[in-house]
Design an enzyme around this catalytic site. Sequence first.
Site, PDB file in Angstrom:
ATOM      1  CB  SER A 166      -0.835   0.078   1.282  1.00 28.66           C
ATOM      2  OG  SER A 166      -0.163   0.396   2.312  1.00 28.66           O
ATOM      3  CE  LYS A 167      -0.645   8.153  -1.904  1.00 25.50           C
ATOM      4  NZ  LYS A 167      -1.770   9.095  -1.976  1.00 25.50           N
ATOM      5  NE  ARG A 168      -2.487   3.402   5.392  1.00 21.93           N
ATOM      6  CZ  ARG A 168      -2.192   2.242   5.949  1.00 21.93           C
ATOM      7  NH1 ARG A 168      -1.511   2.216   6.826  1.00 21.93           N
ATOM      8  NH2 ARG A 168      -3.062   1.436   5.490  1.00 21.93           N
ATOM      9  NE  ARG A 169       1.288  -2.285   4.661  1.00 24.49           N
ATOM     10  CZ  ARG A 169       0.015  -2.719   5.117  1.00 24.49           C
ATOM     11  NH1 ARG A 169      -0.372  -2.112   6.436  1.00 24.49           N
ATOM     12  NH2 ARG A 169      -0.703  -3.249   4.176  1.00 24.49           N
TER      13      ARG A 169
END
Length: 473
Positions: free
Chosen positions: A241-244
């Site tokens: 995911s974009k966050r990780r």
Amino acid sequence: MNAPLITPRFRIAPSPTGYFHVGGARTALYNWALAKRLGGTFVLRIEDTDAERNRPEWNQGIIDALAWIGIHADDSTFEGPYFQSQYAEHHVAEAQRLFASGTAYYCDMTPDQIQERAKAEGVTGYAGWSRELGLGPGPGRVLRFRVPEGSTVVNDLVRGEVTFDNATIEDFVLLRGNGSPMFLLANVVDDVTMRISHVIRAEEHLPNTPKQQMLWEALGHEPPVWAHVPLLVNEQRKKISKRRDKVALESYRDEGYLSDAMVNYLMTLGWSPGDEEIQPWATMQDAFALEDVAKSPAFFDLKKLAAFNGTYIRAMSVDEFVAATEPWCAQWREAHPEAVWNAEHFAVMTPFIQQRATTLAEAPGVVDFMFLPNPQFDETDLSKAWAVEDAAALVAETIAAFETCDWTHEAMKTAFDAIADAHGMKPGKAQAPIRVAITGRTVGPPLYEAMELLGRDEVLRRLRALPGGVHVA
Ligand code: GLU
């Protein structure tokens, strides 16, 4: 509008997000491979109904990202881009058709009322309470799909037959209270209208599929061939995911991953082209089959991607590599105005750089010492240089030898090997102070070749200037 299916029609339906997800790129490639091989069509539909997420430059970003992985908008297999937001009227009209036929009904319950009633009746979600009220359209009324009893069997080319109990699917909303179409409706109406025969997309859409299949049928059409390709997960086996994680295809492009390497690697995420994974596009296009795609999540392994990239980098000719690295070399020159770039020397060192760089962006850094007025010393490596036994004497004797030896890498090597030998040392070990003096680091490209290019005066100057130790010159 609904011409008979003559050739298969594939599609991708990205929502503009400002970047193109690597998972989306893999899905696009699977669709593209099949469209190309089967003489079909690849449709790009940009699902831009969220007005806040609708910027022209983002749409261009999708087209550019696709072009980078070889999916070109000017190819005759390519159709589009279509923009979902332009078809809202048609989505609404199709929903009205469902209302007229009784497969959809209006509901005037607010979310709070639904929650209250669900609580009172001990059920979860909306239990079709307005089904038989015979409501017509009106402000605040949503249009819901009347989910039939029984079960829905989704035939998925990757996952097999997946059966959903319709009792677990609530009467989902097609039109919001303000009359605007919901995602599921728009998505299916567009697929129907665009005569899509194959919906190949990420696994996360599987839970939506029974609803979409019901809609296809209610709209009077045979559902498409479904195929849900496995999720991409990171080292912790979590969905990337974009966050990780670094999920934007563009960031790999900007770091100097080669598009051929990226394409090859993406194709192997859930599918294997055979014993040898490194394969040209044409071979993968011929071999790719949805039936061979794995069900289990695919590990998006950055190390493996780097290894793929290294393999592709090493396979380039000198000219190709020089041309491909030029944008990063230009950036490097800009960041180092004090440097004197020598394109010829860079070209001579290319085969060695190719051995060491895993991305094009790393290329100038491998040989930066050749162009900088002074090497950039790594402090740890500097200590290592002085930790070598007899370091000062080794440097002093090398200076003496290099003052007179022939200026060829062979002659320098012979001279240095003799010095190391006289100290009872292996040349590789004894070399550390010399390498650090010239390059600033203990590892790097072949030293004698680099010194030959640097020239005698500069090499002697650097050897004399090796900082941080007591050495005679
Ligand atoms: N717009 C959806 C998404 O980006 C695509 C849904 C689909 O492929 O059907 O997730």
